[in-house]
Scaffold this motif. Structure first.
Motif, short mmCIF file in Angstrom:
data_model
loop_
_atom_site.label_atom_id
_atom_site.label_comp_id
_atom_site.label_asym_id
_atom_site.label_seq_id
_atom_site.Cartn_x
_atom_site.Cartn_y
_atom_site.Cartn_z
N ASN A 181 49.39 37.41 45.12
CA ASN A 181 48.49 36.51 45.88
C ASN A 181 48.16 37.11 47.25
O ASN A 181 47.02 37.03 47.71
CB ASN A 181 49.14 35.15 46.08
CG ASN A 181 48.99 34.26 44.84
OD1 ASN A 181 48.26 34.62 43.91
ND2 ASN A 181 49.70 33.15 44.83
N LEU A 220 51.79 29.59 41.64
CA LEU A 220 52.64 28.96 42.67
C LEU A 220 53.47 27.82 42.09
O LEU A 220 54.57 27.55 42.54
CB LEU A 220 51.79 28.47 43.84
CG LEU A 220 51.31 29.57 44.81
CD1 LEU A 220 50.48 28.96 45.94
CD2 LEU A 220 52.46 30.37 45.37
N ARG A 250 43.41 25.26 42.27
CA ARG A 250 42.93 26.47 42.94
C ARG A 250 41.93 26.06 44.00
O ARG A 250 41.30 25.02 43.90
CB ARG A 250 42.24 27.41 41.95
CG ARG A 250 43.04 27.65 40.67
CD ARG A 250 42.53 28.83 39.88
NE ARG A 250 42.73 30.09 40.52
CZ ARG A 250 41.76 30.90 40.91
NH1 ARG A 250 40.50 30.58 40.75
NH2 ARG A 250 42.04 32.05 41.50
N ASP A 304 50.91 37.54 54.93
CA ASP A 304 49.73 38.40 54.77
C ASP A 304 48.74 38.12 55.88
O ASP A 304 48.91 37.19 56.66
CB ASP A 304 49.09 38.17 53.38
CG ASP A 304 48.61 36.74 53.20
OD1 ASP A 304 47.91 36.23 54.10
OD2 ASP A 304 48.94 36.11 52.15
P1 ADP Z 1 46.15 31.66 41.28
O1 ADP Z 1 46.60 32.71 42.15
O2 ADP Z 1 46.25 31.94 39.85
O3 ADP Z 1 44.86 31.07 41.70
P2 ADP Z 1 48.34 30.29 42.37
O4 ADP Z 1 49.06 29.10 41.87
O5 ADP Z 1 49.09 31.50 42.56
O6 ADP Z 1 47.12 30.45 41.43
O7 ADP Z 1 47.65 29.90 43.71
C1 ADP Z 1 47.01 28.66 43.86
C2 ADP Z 1 45.97 28.73 44.95
O8 ADP Z 1 46.61 28.84 46.23
C3 ADP Z 1 45.12 29.92 44.91
O9 ADP Z 1 44.04 29.69 44.01
C4 ADP Z 1 44.66 30.07 46.33
O10 ADP Z 1 43.59 29.24 46.58
C5 ADP Z 1 45.82 29.63 47.09
N1 ADP Z 1 46.64 30.79 47.58
C6 ADP Z 1 47.77 31.26 46.98
N2 ADP Z 1 48.27 32.28 47.70
C7 ADP Z 1 47.42 32.50 48.74
C8 ADP Z 1 47.41 33.41 49.85
N3 ADP Z 1 48.34 34.34 50.00
N4 ADP Z 1 46.41 33.30 50.75
C9 ADP Z 1 45.47 32.36 50.57
N5 ADP Z 1 45.44 31.45 49.58
C10 ADP Z 1 46.40 31.53 48.66
#
Ligand code: ADP
Length: 702
Positions: free
Chosen positions: A607, A669, A655, A636
């Motif tokens: 991510n 997540l 998302r 990050d």
């Molecule tokens: P995916 O990555 O498959 O979309 P995740 O469950 O990992 O699903 O993440 C859910 C949402 O959280 C992501 O779609 C994104 O919008 C947000 N997100 C996750 N990690 C980050 C990050 N490091 N920076 C910004 N937004 C993030």
């Protein structure tokens, strides 16, 4: 009786002569004071006559005849303030006496006339020449033969005034001791009571006459207290004074009073110990206050102990037992029960129920079926009126119905208290204590029981809440498991046909790519891509369900090593996307399931790389041990997340972006959170949109 002879020519008395002591004077010479010169008279062979003696005596004498002064000597005249005795001759003796003394004198004369007691001494009040009064001890010596009455006078005015002063000081002493606010007992060294004051009489009800002369054991000292008291007296004799000896006295009417004794030894002027002065202060009120204080302390202790013991348990029956144990310390408790009340069914369920039978405490098996309110009439009243009940039952109320479910036991408590247990506004139970004695309980007992009841109610409420929570979480767990099973089955079953669809689509695409129209080509392309996406989704779902299905053994995991492995997986992307990895080693080892922890790290790093809009992505990986937990963070410099989405991103398929923008399924997540929490850790995010995000999580240290 011998008769003397008349020896002096000046002697007028004709009868036999006696000296004042009734004997003849002896000796060869008599010194006589006469006209300020002392002359030595030759002693005649005859006895000196009484007249002669009186005349020459330096003391006051006179001879009376029929109440008149026949002869008075100079001593007598001077005593009354006259210069010579001649002025007094022939006067009535009564004329020099005060009224009261005159009557005494008349009495003397009458008694003499009757021939009674010839020797008499009286205190008479004489009127002096100047009108002053003097007190004289007059000794009447009658002569039976001559009828003359010789009077020997002794001025006792001084002695009398001294005596009066003594009487005054005695009355002063009495006044002082009677004005004391404390009881005073003066005893001799053996303890015999010599005197007491008025406060003693008031305090004990024993009069002075009753107390004086009493020996140990005194009627006002309790037999039990006597031994201590005697020991105390021994110490007193040794040490001289003792303070604050507390003991109980019994008043004449049988009341008990608490006194504090202070004793001192009294010495005579010669320094010998003559008596003991015991000052007793009534400390009944002080003692009562002390006892009250002691009671209060005990009550507080009980409440404290109750609170302390109750925090350790969530079992309602144990709570009831703890309550009973504490209550019986401060409230007379022959019988006790605690019932829980269910408002929705209007039924009572006894948790515990005790009764004393003689010395024995019997625990009854509470009725299994909940009781209807009619079966416990007193409890029903408490519930209806929503307040405590203090009741005394007389012998007449033998109707078993009045005792509700007690009826069967044959026990007939006389004093009863019923107190409702409140949780907020609801009655959740009733606690009751009973005593077989009449009037065992006071308002204070009721208040105390209410205090204990409110602490008990809180504990019962907490226990109920806990039980409900446990039941709920078990239910949730069961539901989750069902869901995971369902997800697994569905994903698994979906995967097979999907693979066929994808396979056929790929074959179509490869075999007919040349013949197909551009439109058909695009459709085929789309089918293949969608299949890939769906496969990924199903894979994620399968993985998610597996995370909770597989109960793998937890082991120490080297997180640093694990992280390095993951980074090598991402090696290509890191290079391609120009990512800078900063890693603050060393990393602590943790306890966990390695493949699951890999999923956590893989998701967070992917991510961090994926959601980056900067030309150079910087990822910082940190770890430290905080409060016994391993704390990790992945930071990050990407697009960041708005605060309102901090919770949402951890939910399945949630998302924040279109797939075209950032690819993904929205399950990552959720899985990460599930794994961290299964390891008893926590996960949360901090982020500033446009600047970057930091994901924190904790794990148990190895
Ligand atoms: P995916 O990555 O498959 O979309 P995740 O469950 O990992 O699903 O993440 C859910 C949402 O959280 C992501 O779609 C994104 O919008 C947000 N997100 C996750 N990690 C980050 C990050 N490091 N920076 C910004 N937004 C993030």
């Amino acid at each position: 009786m011998k008769h003397g002879k008349q020896t002096s020519s000046r002697a007028r008395g004709k009868g036999p002569v006696r000296t004042s002591n009734g004997r003849r004077p002896k000796g060869s010479a008599i010194r006589v004071r006469k006209n300020r010169t002392t002359v030595r008279r030759p002693v005649r062979s005859e006895l000196v006559s009484e007249h002669e003696l009186i005349r020459t005596s330096p003391y006051a004498h006179l001879i009376l005849k029929e109440g008149k002064i026949l002869e008075a000597n100079l001593g007598f005249a001077r005593m009354l303030g006259y210069r010579s005795a001649a002025t007094l001759a022939k006067k009535q003796f009564s004329s020099v006496l005060l009224e009261q003394s005159r009557r005494t004198f008349q009495l003397v004369l009458r008694r003499l006339a009757r021939g009674e007691r010839p020797w008499m001494t009286f205190e008479l009040e004489f009127v002096k020449k100047d009108g002053g009064v003097m007190i004289v001890e007059a000794h009447f010596a009658p002569s039976q033969t001559t009828g003359l009455l010789t009077v020997h006078c002794n001025d006792i005015t001084d002695r009398k005034s001294l005596q009066n002063r003594l009487i005054d000081s005695e009355s002063l002493f009495r006044n002082v001791i009677n004005s004391m606010g404390d009881a005073l007992i003066i005893t001799d060294l053996k303890g015999k009571v010599l005197d007491v004051n008025r406060e003693f009489e008031r305090l004990t009800g024993f009069t002075r006459a009753e107390a004086v002369g009493q020996d140990i054991p005194y009627p006002w000292v309790e037999e039990l207290a006597l031994r201590d008291y005697l020991e105390w007296l021994d110490r007193l004799r040794k040490d001289g004074a003792l303070h604050d000896f507390d003991m109980t006295w019994t008043t004449k009417d049988g009341r008990k009073i608490a006194v504090s004794l202070n004793t001192a030894l009294l010495r005579s002027t010669a320094g010998n110990i003559a008596a003991m002065a015991n000052v007793a202060r009534d400390i009944t009120e002080r003692r009562a206050a002390q006892l009250e204080l002691k009671d209060q302390v005990k009550r507080l202790e009980v409440l404290y102990e109750l609170g302390r013991s109750l925090t350790g348990t969530l079992d309602p029956e144990e709570i009831a037992r703890i309550s009973y144990a504490q209550i019986s310390k401060v409230i007379p408790t022959d019988g006790f029960f605690l019932m829980v009340y269910d408002e929705s069914t209007a039924r009572l369920r006894p948790l515990i129920w005790f009764d004393r039978k003689g010395e024995e405490v019997v625990e009854y098996e509470p009725p299994r079926a909940p009781l209807a309110l009619e079966e416990a009439p007193a409890c029903a009243r408490v519930i209806r009126q929503r307040r405590s009940l203090l009741e005394f039952r007389s012998d007449e109320s033998e109707d078993p119905a009045a005792y509700g479910f007690f009826g069967d036991t044959g026990l007939r408590p006389r004093s009863l208290m019923f107190v409702p247990l409140f949780s907020k506004d609801r009655i959740i139970g009733i606690v009751s204590t009973q005593s077989y004695e009449f009037y065992s309980y006071t308002k204070e007992h009721l208040t105390l029981l209410e205090s204990i009841a409110s602490v008990t109610a809180i504990a019962l409420d907490k226990a109920k809440l806990y039980q409900e929570t446990v039941a709920k979480s078990k239910e949730i767990e069961a539901r989750n498991k069902e869901l995971d099973d369902f997800t697994y089955v569905v994903s698994h079953d979906l995967k097979e046909p999907l693979i066929s669809v994808e396979g056929y689509a790929k074959i179509l695409k490869n075999a007919f790519l040349d013949q197909a129209s551009p439109e058909a080509k695009e459709y085929l392309q789309s089918i293949v891509a969608s299949c890939g996406q769906m496969k990924k989704l199903i894979e994620d779902l399968l993985q998610l369900s597996r995370v909770s299905r597989i109960d793998e053994q937890r082991r120490p995991v080297n997180m640093e090593q694990l992280l390095k492995e993951i980074l090598s997986e991402f090696e290509f992307t890191i290079r391609e996307r120009n990512v800078e990895i900063r890693m603050a080693t060393p990393f602590p080892a943790v306890i966990g399931v390695e493949p699951h922890l890999k999923i956590v790290l893989r998701n967070l790093i992917s991510n961090a790389i994926k959601f980056c809009d900067k030309p150079r992505a910087i990822i910082e990986l940190r770890a430290q041990v905080l409060n016994g937990e391993a704390h990790f963070s992945v930071k990050d410099n990407g697009i960041g997340i708005e605060e309102k989405y901090f919770q949402k991103i951890f939910m399945i398929f949630q998302r924040l972006h279109q797939r075209e923008e950032y690819e993904g399924t929205g399950a990552g997540l959720t899985m990460v959170k599930k794994i961290v929490e299964a390891h008893h850790g926590r996960i949360w995010v901090e982020s500033v949109p446009g600047e970057g995000s930091t994901f924190h999580f904790t794990l148990p240290v190895a």
